[in-house]
Design an enzyme around this catalytic site. Sequence first.
Site, PDB file in Angstrom:
ATOM      1  N   SER A   1      -2.255  49.077 -40.345  1.00 10.97           N
ATOM      2  CA  SER A   1      -3.724  49.272 -40.286  1.00 10.97           C
ATOM      3  C   SER A   1      -4.005  50.277 -39.139  1.00 10.97           C
ATOM      4  O   SER A   1      -2.886  50.430 -38.730  1.00 10.97           O
ATOM      5  CB  SER A   1      -3.678  47.700 -39.536  1.00 10.97           C
ATOM      6  OG  SER A   1      -5.098  47.663 -39.477  1.00 10.97           O
TER       7      SER A   1
ATOM      8  N   TYR B   1      -2.712  40.958 -33.540  1.00 12.85           N
ATOM      9  CA  TYR B   1      -2.444  41.830 -34.947  1.00 12.85           C
ATOM     10  C   TYR B   1      -2.190  43.120 -35.159  1.00 12.85           C
ATOM     11  O   TYR B   1      -0.899  43.221 -36.190  1.00 12.85           O
ATOM     12  CB  TYR B   1      -3.917  41.303 -35.653  1.00 12.85           C
ATOM     13  CG  TYR B   1      -3.594  42.467 -37.288  1.00 12.85           C
ATOM     14  CD1 TYR B   1      -2.957  41.760 -37.658  1.00 12.85           C
ATOM     15  CD2 TYR B   1      -4.239  43.783 -37.133  1.00 12.85           C
ATOM     16  CE1 TYR B   1      -2.914  42.430 -39.352  1.00 12.85           C
ATOM     17  CE2 TYR B   1      -4.733  44.033 -38.282  1.00 12.85           C
ATOM     18  CZ  TYR B   1      -3.841  43.667 -39.516  1.00 12.85           C
ATOM     19  OH  TYR B   1      -4.037  44.615 -40.306  1.00 12.85           O
TER      20      TYR B   1
END
Length: 324
Positions: A187, A200
């Site tokens: 990400s 995350y």
Amino acid sequence: MDSMELFFISLGTAVVIYYGVKLLLFSRMLFPKLWFPLSKSFFTSMGEWAVVTGASEGIGRAYAFALAELGMNVVIMSRTKETLDQVAKEIGETTGRTAKVIVADFTKENIFSDIEDQLKDLNIGVLVNNVGILPTYIPSKFLEFADLDKAIRNVINCNVKTVAKMCKIILPDMTKRGKGLIVNVSSGIASVPFPLYTLYAASKVFVERFSQGLQAEYKDKGIIIQAVAPFGVSTRMAGFQKTNKVTLSPEDFVKNSLQYVRAGDKTYGSICHIVQGWVLQSVPLRVLYSEHVLQGLQDFVKKTQRTSDSASRAAVENGSRSRT
């Protein structure tokens, strides 16, 4: 010319050369087809099958369709059989390729022996480790999750453990054949320590470092291993934001990212996300970490989530009316 003057001239020259090389490397990303060309048979030359985790929707689904369109049979994996069966049917009808379904909940323990059995004897040339979860859709501080222990377990199992386990299953045969491609989806927010997405983002840092380390270990075996770190892509995880210049559809993002598979051990997958990565890394952390910025981020995601939920409810209601 005295030594001090020579020192500053040498320093200036080194800085110019350094940034000149960086500019050249960046400019290559503008023209991936020129700098990182792929033959029409590149993907099929890796093997007959591609395996994609988290393939029921979003980026994973787009990878499955793209690889099938390039001539590969695909194994699609997720936890919802009904959705996977529909995706497999659509892949078969639109591409003529075979799609094999494996149902797996990657947040659970002890699922990989069954997966390994189902993948046995397949000539797997491409692995896309796409599956991943957010601990919560609304950005939150670490201690504010409703069930923190569950969030930790699910994120580590799905985002971290799965990447390592799937590579353990598939990489050995690739090394024996001396070819293969592994794409691990990270990400863009893992580019810096990111408050409110701490758990995350940290899990995605693992994806990047693991990918880069594996590439260093197995590059001489003919294997390409790459971390792909997207920013905005219109998926459920991103609240199905409207597509624009920086928020891409899953199909457009995947189409772009596949052009960069020979571009190194990490890529942002598209030129607009490459620029976003550069901007994010240039922002002083004290600005990013300010309460005003973090509160604005929370408010934006909440608004996006409400819009997404409303659209989903409207779609369900319209579907119900049409059936009656």
